[in-house]
Design an enzyme around this catalytic site. Structure first.
Site, mmCIF file in Angstrom:
data_model
loop_
_atom_site.group_PDB
_atom_site.id
_atom_site.type_symbol
_atom_site.label_atom_id
_atom_site.label_comp_id
_atom_site.label_asym_id
_atom_site.label_seq_id
_atom_site.Cartn_x
_atom_site.Cartn_y
_atom_site.Cartn_z
ATOM 1 N N GLY A 95 33.077 81.879 -26.240
ATOM 2 C CA GLY A 95 32.017 82.153 -27.247
ATOM 3 C C GLY A 95 32.709 82.285 -28.612
ATOM 4 O O GLY A 95 33.549 81.114 -28.794
ATOM 5 N N LYS A 146 33.218 69.902 -25.791
ATOM 6 C CA LYS A 146 33.322 71.408 -26.137
ATOM 7 C C LYS A 146 34.777 71.776 -25.869
ATOM 8 O O LYS A 146 35.316 71.541 -24.490
ATOM 9 C CB LYS A 146 32.356 72.211 -25.349
ATOM 10 C CG LYS A 146 32.377 73.651 -25.243
ATOM 11 C CD LYS A 146 31.063 73.986 -24.611
ATOM 12 C CE LYS A 146 31.320 75.578 -24.565
ATOM 13 N NZ LYS A 146 29.944 75.953 -23.646
ATOM 14 N N GLU A 158 5.518 75.738 -21.720
ATOM 15 C CA GLU A 158 6.700 75.935 -22.300
ATOM 16 C C GLU A 158 7.496 74.937 -22.671
ATOM 17 O O GLU A 158 7.974 74.718 -24.000
ATOM 18 C CB GLU A 158 7.714 76.719 -21.342
ATOM 19 C CG GLU A 158 7.427 78.404 -21.185
ATOM 20 C CD GLU A 158 8.236 78.906 -20.134
ATOM 21 O OE1 GLU A 158 8.486 80.125 -20.207
ATOM 22 O OE2 GLU A 158 8.390 78.435 -19.087
ATOM 23 N N ASP A 175 37.294 80.796 -36.816
ATOM 24 C CA ASP A 175 37.745 80.912 -37.800
ATOM 25 C C ASP A 175 37.847 79.600 -38.749
ATOM 26 O O ASP A 175 37.502 78.679 -38.434
ATOM 27 C CB ASP A 175 39.303 81.452 -37.842
ATOM 28 C CG ASP A 175 39.856 80.508 -36.851
ATOM 29 O OD1 ASP A 175 40.290 79.285 -37.134
ATOM 30 O OD2 ASP A 175 40.343 80.929 -35.711
ATOM 31 N N ASP A 185 31.636 73.592 -17.765
ATOM 32 C CA ASP A 185 32.644 73.882 -16.842
ATOM 33 C C ASP A 185 32.119 73.443 -15.093
ATOM 34 O O ASP A 185 31.201 73.483 -15.018
ATOM 35 C CB ASP A 185 32.840 75.181 -16.778
ATOM 36 C CG ASP A 185 34.303 75.743 -16.234
ATOM 37 O OD1 ASP A 185 34.911 74.825 -15.763
ATOM 38 O OD2 ASP A 185 34.492 76.818 -16.254
ATOM 39 N N ASP A 193 37.146 74.750 -25.146
ATOM 40 C CA ASP A 193 37.004 76.045 -24.919
ATOM 41 C C ASP A 193 38.517 76.447 -24.779
ATOM 42 O O ASP A 193 39.446 75.967 -24.539
ATOM 43 C CB ASP A 193 36.216 76.326 -23.635
ATOM 44 C CG ASP A 193 35.599 77.611 -23.487
ATOM 45 O OD1 ASP A 193 35.791 78.406 -24.136
ATOM 46 O OD2 ASP A 193 34.521 77.805 -22.616
HETATM 47 C C1 GLA Z 1 33.255 80.219 -21.905
HETATM 48 C C2 GLA Z 1 32.115 79.455 -22.769
HETATM 49 C C3 GLA Z 1 30.830 79.453 -21.993
HETATM 50 C C4 GLA Z 1 31.024 78.547 -20.866
HETATM 51 C C5 GLA Z 1 32.141 78.968 -19.974
HETATM 52 C C6 GLA Z 1 32.347 78.021 -18.959
HETATM 53 O O1 GLA Z 1 32.714 81.549 -21.519
HETATM 54 O O2 GLA Z 1 32.181 80.312 -24.079
HETATM 55 O O3 GLA Z 1 29.793 78.996 -22.958
HETATM 56 O O4 GLA Z 1 31.406 77.084 -21.188
HETATM 57 O O5 GLA Z 1 33.292 79.353 -20.656
HETATM 58 O O6 GLA Z 1 33.369 78.845 -18.192
#
Ligand code: GLA
Length: 741
Positions: A542, A489, A627, A547, A380, A491
C-alpha cells in the site's frame, strides 16, 4: 542553465542587493531571504509573506546569552553567537548547540567545522540533481537558481547550497553538495537538505503517522522547547511517518493563518525535526536520517543531498496543499500519464489472491470489460513458485503451468477483449525459497555471520549493487518484451534491515542505504526510458513509500492496502495535504471489506475511490446483475468528471477528524465553472442536528445549478449547503454544480 550573474545582475525570482551580500528569493506569495554577515557567516533573515524587498536582518538581534559561545573572529563581541543566530546551514561543533545541518568528521577525528561564505551564483532555470528526483521548470515558469558556496575555515571542504525558485508555483527548493577538495578523506556523518530558522512564532508541528493499512493519519502538536521529530530508518519513507511536515502558526485552519509545508523528495530514511531553542526561535530541518548514514568522501569526491521543497501560505493549510498539488502534477510527475487520463483498472488481488489461472483472469477481464473497465492488472502470483507469500520472489519467470498459457497468449486474450494489460512485480525483494536465492545467496542484505531479519518471509536484494540490479532488470525486460504490457505495479513489501553490502569496505558501509535508493531511482529511470508508454504505479504494502521522490518516477501510488471506504476517508484526507488526487491509487473492493469486515454500499465505495485514480479490486463474477449495472454507471460518471477530479482544485470541506457526521470534499474547476462535491455520512443518529457545509472556490456573484435548484455562489460559500440526511449507514452523495451563464 547558464551563469547569468556574478555581480549586480538579477534574475526575475532571485535578487541580490548592491552590496552583493543580501539574497532575496521571490515567489508569487512568499519571500525567502539570507545575508552574508560581516564575519562571513550566512545568516537566515526571512521566510514568509512576500513584501517589498527589505533587509530583514534587523530581526536577528544579537544578545549576550550565557553559555552561548562566540566565534573567535567575533573578537570581543559577546552578543555574536552562532548558538542564537538564525542560519542557513548550521554546522556541528561550532558553538551552535542546536540540531545541525551538517556534521563532518575529518581525518584527524575532529568534527568541528566552520563554513563561511565564499561565492554566489545566480543562474537561469531550475537546477537538477544527478540521479535524484527534483522539481523541474516548464517553459512558462519563471525559474531561477541560487548557488551559494561556503568553505570551511581550515579545511579544503566546500558546501554548495542550492536554492531553486519556481515563482508562479510558489515553490522554493533546496539541496546541498559537499565537496572534498582536500587531500585526506572526510566522513559526512549528517547532511540535512534544508534548514529554516524562524526568529519568532508559536507553531504546531503537523505530521502524518500510521502503520501498514492505515497510513498518513494526521497529528498536530505544539512545538515545544526541545526537539520534536518524525522520520524513518526503515530503508523506505515508510507507512509510519511521511516525509511531509507542516509548521503552522497556532490556530491556523484550512483557510486562515500562516503555514509552511516541507516535502522531502526522497524514498529512503529521513528525518524531519523542529527544535524550539532557549530564546523561543524554532529551527526546522529535513534530510536523510543520520542513523544509517555515513559517507566517505575521498579527495575530489562530492556528495549530493536529495531535494527538499518548501511552500509558505498566509491563508492556511489549504493553500500549502494547493501549491504542492499543482507543482507535483506539473513540475514533478513525468511521462505520458502525467496528464493523460489514466485507464480505469481492475486488479485481481482481492478478487483471487494467489488462487487463479489464466482462464479465471480472462473471465474476470471479460466481465470487467462489459462494465466499462479499461485495464486489467494481474497482481502477485504469476511467476516462479509463488503459490503463497513464502516463496518465489526473485524468479521473474512466468509460471505457464499455473496460467495454462504463455504471458504473450494471456495478454493477447486480454487485449482481444479491448482491455490494456498490466502486471505486478516486486523487484527489490527475494524469497529464500527461490532459484535466484539458491544461486546468489549473497545478493540479499545480510550481516556477516548473523541470521537476517525476515519480514513477510522475504529478504531485500542489495540494490546498491549494479550487478544485482542488472540481473533483475534483464529478467523483467524479458517478461515485458514478450507480452504486451501497458501498466506495471512496482511493489515493496517490507522494511529493510541488516543493511550491509559485500561491495563496500568497512568504512563505507554507511553509504549503503543511500546507494540502495540511488540504485532504485536508476532502475526506475531506466524502466521509464525503455517503456515510455507504460504506466508505473508505485506501491509498498500500500502506501509505505508514498513520497514526492517516488512520484518523479511513478505518477501514481497505491495509497493503502486498506480498501475500506470509511477508513480511506482518513487515509486519503491525510495524503491530500501534500499529494494530489491524481497520485492516489484508490479502488472499489468487495463488501464486507477484507481488511475490516465493514459493510458499505457499492455507491459509497465508488464515491471514495473517485477521489483517487479509480478502479476496482474484486471478482466481478461475484457481483449481481444490478451491481454490474451500477458499476457501469460509476465508470461513466468517473469518466464524465475526470478532468474536474484530476485537474480541479481539491478542497477539504469537512474533516473526518473534526466532523463526526460527514466527511466532505470538493473539486472546483479552475475557472469556477463547475464543482463536484463528495459527501459521506459517517454517523447515523436519530433526529440529527442541522449541518451546513461551506463550499469554496466558486464565483461569489454567479448562480450555480445543482439538480433542479440554483444557489448563489456567495451563499454556498458563506452560509453553506445543508447536508442531505442519511437514511442508511455510510450513505454518500456526489453532487455536481454548474455555473449558470
Ligand atoms: C502488497 C500490495 C497489495 C498486493 C500484495 C501482493 O501488499 O500492497 O496490493 O499487491 O502486496 O502480495
Amino acid at each position: 542553465m547558464s551563469i547569468l550573474s556574478f555581480g549586480g545582475e538579477q534574475r526575475m525570482a532571485i535578487k541580490k542587493d548592491t552590496t552583493g551580500k543580501l539574497f532575496t528569493l521571490l515567489t508569487n506569495n512568499s519571500m525567502y531571504q539570507m545575508k552574508v554577515d560581516d564575519l562571513g557567516f550566512l545568516v537566515h533573515t526571512w521566510f514568509g509573506k512576500r513584501t517589498p524587498i527589505f533587509d530583514y536582518s534587523y530581526l536577528n538581534v544579537g544578545r549576550d546569552r550565557g553559555f552561548s559561545g562566540n566565534p573567535y573572529i567575533a573578537g570581543d563581541n559577546r552578543a555574536y553567537s552562532l548558538d542564537t543566530l538564525p542560519q542557513e546551514f548550521p554546522t556541528y561543533g561550532n558553538g551552535d548547540y542546536r540540531e545541525s545541518a551538517v556534521r563532518i568528521r575529518y581525518a584527524s577525528g575532529a568534527s568541528s567545522c566552520e563554513f563561511r561564505y565564499e561565492s554566489a551564483q545566480i543562474l537561469e532555470g531550475k537546477y537538477s540533481l544527478p540521479g535524484l528526483p527534483a522539481f523541474y521548470a516548464l517553459k512558462e515558469d519563471t525559474a531561477d537558481t541560487l548557488v551559494i558556496t561556503l568553505k570551511d575555515s581550515t579545511q579544503n571542504v566546500y558546501v554548495h547550497l542550492y536554492y531553486g525558485v519556481l515563482e508562479e508555483k510558489d515553490i522554493i527548493t533546496r539541496s546541498v553538495t559537499v565537496e572534498n577538495k582536500g587531500e585526506s578523506p572526510i566522513y559526512l556523518e549528517r547532511i540535512m537538505s534544508t534548514c529554516t530558522d524562524f526568529q519568532f512564532g508559536d507553531f504546531d508541528f503537523i505530521s502524518f503517522y500510521g502503520r501498514h493499512a492505515m497510513e498518513r493519519l494526521l497529528s498536530r502538536t505544539q512545538v515545544h522547547h526541545g526537539i520534536q521529530s518524525v522520520g524513518s530508518t526503515r530503508g523506505a519513507s515508510s507507512h509510519h511517518y511521511n516525509p511531509f511536515v507542516m509548521l503552522a502558526a497556532q490556530g491556523t485552519t484550512e483557510t486562515r493563518g500562516e503555514c509552511y509545508g516541507f516535502s522531502f523528495l526522497y524514498s529512503g530514511d529521513f528525518l524531519a525535526e523542529a527544535e524550539k531553542d532557549q530564546s523561543g526561535q524554532t529551527r526546522f530541518l529535513m534530510g536523510i536520517h543520520p542513523d544509517n548514514f555515513c559517507y566517505k568522501l575521498d579527495s575530489g569526491e562530492a556528495f549530493h543531498a536529495p531535494e527538499a521543497a518548501m511552500v509558505y501560505s498566509a491563508e492556511g493549510m489549504e493553500a500549502v496543499s494547493h501549491r504542492f498539488h499543482r507543482a507535483i502534477r506539473n513540475n514533478l510527475c513525468r511521462g505520458e500519464y502525467k496528464k493523460a487520463r489514466r485507464p480505469v483498472l481492475i486488479n485481481n488481488w482481492e478478487g483471487t489472491y494467489f488462487d487463479f489461472t489464466g482462464d479465471k483472469l480472462v473471465e474476470m477481464a471479460e466481465q470487467a470489460k462489459d462494465m466499462g473497465v479499461e485495464l486489467f492488472v494481474m497482481d502477485d502470483g504469476w511467476f516462479g513458485k509463488r503459490e503463497s507469500d513464502n516463496s518465489g520472489l526473485g524468479d521473474w519467470i512466468v509460471n505457464e503451468k499455473k496460467l495454462g498459457c504463455t504471458l504473450k497468449d494471456l495478454s493477447a486474450r486480454i487485449h482481444a477483449l479491448g482491455l490494456k494489460f498490466g502486471i505486478w512485480f516486486e523487484p527489490e525483494c527475494i524469497s529464500e525459497d527461490s532459484d535466484l536465492y539458491r544461486a546468489h545467496p549473497d545478493w540479499a542484505f545480510k550481516v556477516p555471520e548473523k541470521s537476517p531479519v525476515r519480514s513477510r518471509y522475504q529478504l531485500v536484494l542489495d540494490f546498491s549493487r549494479k550487478e544485482v540490479r542488472d540481473h533483475i532488470y534483464n529478467m523483467m525486460c524479458n517478461v515485458l518484451d514478450n507480452a504486451q504490457v501497458e501498466y506495471l505495479k512496482w511493489d515493496f513489501n517490507r522494511s529493510i534491515g541488516d543493511i550491509f553490502t559485500t561491495a563496500l569496505p568497512a568504512d563505507r558501509q554507511g553509504e549503503t542505504a543511500h546507494k540502495y535508493i540511488l540504485g532504485l531511482y536508476e532502475f526506475l529511470e531506466n524502466l521509464n526510458k525503455r517503456y515510455p508508454g507504460m504506466l508505473i504505479e508505485g506501491c509498498s504494502g500500500g502506501g509505505g513509500r508514498f513520497d514526492a521522490g517516488m512520484l518523479y518516477y511513478t505518477p501514481q501510488i497505491w495509497t493503502s492496502d486498506d480498501t475500506d471506504s470509511i477508513e480511506r476517508l482518513k487515509i486519503q484526507y491525510g495524503t491530500s495535504f501534500c499529494y494530489p488526487v491524481s497520485t492516489m491509487g484508490a479502488h472499489v473492493s468487495a463488501s464486507p471489506n477484507h481488511q475490516t469486515g465493514r459493510t458499505a454500499s457499492l455507491s459509497t465505495r465508488a464515491t471514495v475511490a473517485m477521489a483517487g485514480t479509480f478502479g476496482y479490486e474484486l471478482d466481478p463474477a461475484k457481483l449481481t446483475e444490478e451491481e454490474k449495472a451500477e458499476v457501469r454507471t460509476q465508470i461513466e460518471t468517473f469518466k464524465k468528471y475526470y478532468s474536474l477530479i484530476q485537474d480541479g482544485t481539491y478542497y477539504r470541506l469537512a474533516s473526518p477528524y473534526e466532523n463526526e457526521e460527514y466527511t466532505v470534499w470538493e473539486f472546483a474547476a479552475e475557472d469556477k465553472s463547475e464543482a463536484l462535491l463528495g459527501i459521506v455520512s459517517t454517523k447515523l443518529t436519530a433526529n440529527n442536528l442541522f449541518t451546513c457545509i461551506r463550499l469554496r472556490g466558486l464565483d461569489p456573484n454567479a448562480m450555480y445549478r445543482m439538480g433542479d435548484k440554483t444557489y448563489l455562489g456567495a451563499a454556498l460559500m458563506e452560509a453553506g449547503l445543508p447536508m442531505p440526511v442519511p437514511e442508511t449507514e455510510y450513505q454518500s452523495w456526489n453532487l455536481h454544480l454548474v455555473k449558470e451563464s
